[in-house]
Scaffold this motif. Structure first.
Motif, PDB file in Angstrom:
ATOM      1  N   GLU A  42      -6.760 -38.026  55.323  1.00 26.17           N
ATOM      2  CA  GLU A  42      -6.858 -38.650  56.539  1.00 26.17           C
ATOM      3  C   GLU A  42      -7.824 -40.106  56.359  1.00 26.17           C
ATOM      4  O   GLU A  42      -8.946 -39.515  56.252  1.00 26.17           O
ATOM      5  CB  GLU A  42      -7.278 -37.839  57.509  1.00 26.17           C
ATOM      6  N   PRO A  43      -7.541 -41.352  56.119  1.00 28.82           N
ATOM      7  CA  PRO A  43      -8.284 -42.317  55.829  1.00 28.82           C
ATOM      8  C   PRO A  43      -9.534 -42.584  56.814  1.00 28.82           C
ATOM      9  O   PRO A  43      -9.520 -42.349  57.939  1.00 28.82           O
ATOM     10  CB  PRO A  43      -7.533 -43.463  56.099  1.00 28.82           C
ATOM     11  N   GLY A  44     -10.620 -42.310  56.040  1.00 29.26           N
ATOM     12  CA  GLY A  44     -11.939 -42.586  56.798  1.00 29.26           C
ATOM     13  C   GLY A  44     -12.370 -41.004  57.641  1.00 29.26           C
ATOM     14  O   GLY A  44     -13.391 -41.133  58.109  1.00 29.26           O
ATOM     15  N   VAL A  45     -11.479 -40.237  57.359  1.00 32.00           N
ATOM     16  CA  VAL A  45     -11.788 -39.106  58.157  1.00 32.00           C
ATOM     17  C   VAL A  45     -12.204 -37.708  57.063  1.00 32.00           C
ATOM     18  O   VAL A  45     -13.187 -37.162  57.201  1.00 32.00           O
ATOM     19  CB  VAL A  45     -10.757 -38.376  59.009  1.00 32.00           C
ATOM     20  N   MET A  46     -11.113 -37.473  56.204  1.00 31.20           N
ATOM     21  CA  MET A  46     -11.460 -36.291  55.291  1.00 31.20           C
ATOM     22  C   MET A  46     -10.427 -36.475  54.242  1.00 31.20           C
ATOM     23  O   MET A  46      -9.350 -37.368  54.339  1.00 31.20           O
ATOM     24  CB  MET A  46     -11.521 -34.999  55.961  1.00 31.20           C
ATOM     25  N   GLU A  47     -10.510 -35.734  53.338  1.00 29.04           N
ATOM     26  CA  GLU A  47      -9.605 -35.477  52.091  1.00 29.04           C
ATOM     27  C   GLU A  47      -9.666 -34.161  51.463  1.00 29.04           C
ATOM     28  O   GLU A  47     -10.708 -33.451  51.507  1.00 29.04           O
ATOM     29  CB  GLU A  47     -10.085 -36.468  50.854  1.00 29.04           C
ATOM     30  N   ASP A  80      -9.946 -28.258  47.878  1.00 34.53           N
ATOM     31  CA  ASP A  80     -11.192 -28.552  48.158  1.00 34.53           C
ATOM     32  C   ASP A  80     -11.280 -29.487  49.202  1.00 34.53           C
ATOM     33  O   ASP A  80     -10.625 -30.782  49.120  1.00 34.53           O
ATOM     34  CB  ASP A  80     -11.953 -28.978  46.641  1.00 34.53           C
ATOM     35  N   TYR A  81     -12.117 -29.525  50.308  1.00 32.45           N
ATOM     36  CA  TYR A  81     -12.332 -30.472  51.087  1.00 32.45           C
ATOM     37  C   TYR A  81     -13.710 -30.940  51.263  1.00 32.45           C
ATOM     38  O   TYR A  81     -14.539 -30.675  50.541  1.00 32.45           O
ATOM     39  CB  TYR A  81     -12.420 -29.523  52.666  1.00 32.45           C
ATOM     40  N   GLU A  82     -13.365 -32.552  51.530  1.00 29.88           N
ATOM     41  CA  GLU A  82     -14.518 -33.504  51.428  1.00 29.88           C
ATOM     42  C   GLU A  82     -14.459 -34.344  52.701  1.00 29.88           C
ATOM     43  O   GLU A  82     -13.572 -34.964  52.893  1.00 29.88           O
ATOM     44  CB  GLU A  82     -14.412 -34.267  50.141  1.00 29.88           C
ATOM     45  N   ASN A  83     -15.788 -34.270  53.349  1.00 28.14           N
ATOM     46  CA  ASN A  83     -15.686 -35.280  54.550  1.00 28.14           C
ATOM     47  C   ASN A  83     -17.366 -35.543  54.265  1.00 28.14           C
ATOM     48  O   ASN A  83     -17.782 -35.925  53.271  1.00 28.14           O
ATOM     49  CB  ASN A  83     -15.569 -34.433  55.772  1.00 28.14           C
ATOM     50  N   SER A  84     -18.196 -35.426  55.461  1.00 26.10           N
ATOM     51  CA  SER A  84     -19.443 -35.486  55.575  1.00 26.10           C
ATOM     52  C   SER A  84     -20.144 -34.399  54.602  1.00 26.10           C
ATOM     53  O   SER A  84     -21.088 -34.489  53.955  1.00 26.10           O
ATOM     54  CB  SER A  84     -20.154 -35.730  56.581  1.00 26.10           C
ATOM     55  N   GLY A  85     -19.641 -33.236  54.548  1.00 25.20           N
ATOM     56  CA  GLY A  85     -19.969 -32.144  53.748  1.00 25.20           C
ATOM     57  C   GLY A  85     -18.660 -31.668  52.834  1.00 25.20           C
ATOM     58  O   GLY A  85     -17.689 -32.479  53.065  1.00 25.20           O
ATOM     59  N   THR A  86     -18.900 -30.766  52.227  1.00 24.35           N
ATOM     60  CA  THR A  86     -17.753 -30.121  51.232  1.00 24.35           C
ATOM     61  C   THR A  86     -17.452 -28.732  51.413  1.00 24.35           C
ATOM     62  O   THR A  86     -18.488 -28.166  51.918  1.00 24.35           O
ATOM     63  CB  THR A  86     -17.981 -30.576  49.865  1.00 24.35           C
ATOM     64  N   LEU A  87     -16.128 -28.344  50.939  1.00 30.85           N
ATOM     65  CA  LEU A  87     -15.838 -26.758  51.125  1.00 30.85           C
ATOM     66  C   LEU A  87     -14.964 -26.746  50.253  1.00 30.85           C
ATOM     67  O   LEU A  87     -13.786 -27.330  50.230  1.00 30.85           O
ATOM     68  CB  LEU A  87     -15.557 -26.696  52.520  1.00 30.85           C
ATOM     69  N   ASP A  88     -15.070 -25.795  49.586  1.00 32.83           N
ATOM     70  CA  ASP A  88     -14.225 -25.476  48.226  1.00 32.83           C
ATOM     71  C   ASP A  88     -13.180 -24.152  48.472  1.00 32.83           C
ATOM     72  O   ASP A  88     -13.693 -23.320  49.282  1.00 32.83           O
ATOM     73  CB  ASP A  88     -14.834 -25.313  46.707  1.00 32.83           C
ATOM     74  N   ASN A  89     -12.072 -23.982  48.035  1.00 31.98           N
ATOM     75  CA  ASN A  89     -11.278 -22.809  47.699  1.00 31.98           C
ATOM     76  C   ASN A  89     -10.603 -22.584  49.326  1.00 31.98           C
ATOM     77  O   ASN A  89     -10.580 -21.380  49.607  1.00 31.98           O
ATOM     78  CB  ASN A  89     -11.911 -21.631  47.158  1.00 31.98           C
ATOM     79  N   ILE A  90     -10.090 -23.441  49.722  1.00 30.57           N
ATOM     80  CA  ILE A  90      -9.419 -23.357  51.073  1.00 30.57           C
ATOM     81  C   ILE A  90      -8.108 -22.864  50.684  1.00 30.57           C
ATOM     82  O   ILE A  90      -7.472 -23.775  50.094  1.00 30.57           O
ATOM     83  CB  ILE A  90      -9.422 -24.655  52.013  1.00 30.57           C
ATOM     84  N   ASP A  91      -7.394 -21.886  51.398  1.00 30.03           N
ATOM     85  CA  ASP A  91      -6.267 -21.163  51.098  1.00 30.03           C
ATOM     86  C   ASP A  91      -5.061 -22.232  51.900  1.00 30.03           C
ATOM     87  O   ASP A  91      -5.263 -22.411  52.874  1.00 30.03           O
ATOM     88  CB  ASP A  91      -5.994 -19.807  51.711  1.00 30.03           C
ATOM     89  N   TYR A 248      -6.503 -35.747  68.944  1.00 21.66           N
ATOM     90  CA  TYR A 248      -5.167 -35.994  68.243  1.00 21.66           C
ATOM     91  C   TYR A 248      -5.375 -35.757  66.741  1.00 21.66           C
ATOM     92  O   TYR A 248      -6.373 -35.603  66.320  1.00 21.66           O
ATOM     93  CB  TYR A 248      -4.944 -37.584  68.473  1.00 21.66           C
ATOM     94  N   GLU A 249      -4.268 -35.953  65.998  1.00 18.01           N
ATOM     95  CA  GLU A 249      -4.013 -35.686  64.709  1.00 18.01           C
ATOM     96  C   GLU A 249      -4.138 -37.150  64.034  1.00 18.01           C
ATOM     97  O   GLU A 249      -3.205 -37.822  64.215  1.00 18.01           O
ATOM     98  CB  GLU A 249      -2.937 -34.888  64.414  1.00 18.01           C
ATOM     99  N   PRO A 250      -4.962 -37.428  63.127  1.00 14.88           N
ATOM    100  CA  PRO A 250      -5.269 -38.933  62.629  1.00 14.88           C
ATOM    101  C   PRO A 250      -3.929 -39.040  61.891  1.00 14.88           C
ATOM    102  O   PRO A 250      -3.265 -38.261  61.429  1.00 14.88           O
ATOM    103  CB  PRO A 250      -6.617 -38.793  61.906  1.00 14.88           C
ATOM    104  N   GLU A 251      -3.640 -40.322  61.575  1.00 13.99           N
ATOM    105  CA  GLU A 251      -2.745 -40.762  60.547  1.00 13.99           C
ATOM    106  C   GLU A 251      -3.126 -40.229  59.280  1.00 13.99           C
ATOM    107  O   GLU A 251      -4.324 -40.179  58.763  1.00 13.99           O
ATOM    108  CB  GLU A 251      -2.733 -42.189  60.342  1.00 13.99           C
ATOM    109  N   ASN A 252      -2.275 -39.923  58.312  1.00 13.99           N
ATOM    110  CA  ASN A 252      -2.381 -39.272  57.184  1.00 13.99           C
ATOM    111  C   ASN A 252      -1.234 -39.261  56.213  1.00 13.99           C
ATOM    112  O   ASN A 252      -0.214 -39.749  56.723  1.00 13.99           O
ATOM    113  CB  ASN A 252      -2.683 -37.754  57.385  1.00 13.99           C
TER     114      ASN A 252
END
Length: 265
Positions: A42-47, A80-91, A248-252
């Motif tokens: 999600e550009p500018g939001v998360m990956e 693995d999630y990355e935004n302002s923070g991180t979170l690994d191993n999401i099912d 809303y759900e951002p463009e992705n």
């Protein structure tokens, strides 16, 4: 006059192709495994990105040069999630079912071309409920539903010593999507946010290497799948049944590439 000439030429060309068509099995069953890497952005939001491992199967019926195929796949992994923070191993897991129909043209004694179209449904579940990012934000479950129509073409060419090579190119016409965000997993009392997605498209392609044998054929298929979805409609966010905002759900976009290993009967 020019349009009529083009139509006549196309009919003659397809008729000529058809005259070379080779016989094939009436019923075929595919079963196999796949390994892939997926990136959701999600550009500018998360990956999110990670590896996926799955099973796939299909049944194909051919008669009088017509082709009907039912496909299904299930894939599971952790991202693995990355935004302002991180979170690994999401099912994460994906379920996809498709129904295709096409026509088999014999381009030559060694080559067949199969244009096809159909309907498809893709479900993705991304579940970080009960997890916390490196910055203290709580995760929640997200469900993604895509309804689409595959429009594609398969080209298969016979090589030597029982080997075949095939190429598949496909455009996926996106009809509708629904994104369900279980925000209450992170903030107690907040209702689910359900957003309709109305615009987007998908692309996919693969190269297939097939080795035929007397009892069973074996295939190896590198592939790529891509989705580009526009921003969803906006819906109210509720807390204990009262509207407290809108979301809303951002463009992705998502891109998945990998390889399939298949046994064909």
């Amino acid at each position: 006059m020019k349009k009529l000439l083009i139509v006549v030429v196309c009919i003659v060309f397809l008729t000529a192709m058809d005259s070379f068509a080779e016989p094939s099995k009436e019923h075929t069953f595919d079963l196999g495994i796949e390994i892939s890497h997926i990136t959701y952005d999600e550009p500018g939001v998360m990956e999110e990105e990670g590896m996926m491992y799955g099973l796939h199967g299909s049944y194909t019926y051919r008669a009088n040069k017509h082709m009907l195929r039912a496909e299904a796949r299930f894939s599971y992994g952790q991202v693995d999630y990355e935004n302002s923070g991180t979170l690994d191993n999401i099912d994460d897991y994906i379920i996809e079912v498709r129904q295709l129909g096409g026509y088999v043209f014999g381009f030559s004694k060694a080559t067949t071309i199969i244009p096809y179209l159909g309907v498809g449904y893709r479900y993705l579940n991304d579940d970080s409920a009960g997890m916390t990012t490196s910055t203290g934000a709580k995760g929640y479950e997200r469900e993604s539903n895509y309804y689409y129509s595959p429009i594609g073409i398969e080209v298969v060419n016979e090589m030597n010593n029982g080997w075949f090579i095939g190429i598949t190119l496909e455009y996926d016409h996106f009809w509708k999507g629904r994104q369900i965000s279980h925000i209450g997993d992170a903030i107690a009392g907040v209702g689910n946010l359900e957003n309709d997605q109305n615009e987007g498209y998908g692309l996919r392609g693969s190269v297939e290497f097939e080795k035929k044998s007397e009892k069973m054929d074996f295939l190896v298929s590198p592939f790529i799948r891509y989705w580009d979805i526009e921003q969803s409609e906006t819906q109210p966010v509720t807390y204990s049944g009262v509207i407290v905002g809108y979301g809303y759900e951002p463009e992705n976009s998502s891109i998945e590439y990998g390889v399939k290993f298949t046994a064909r009967l």
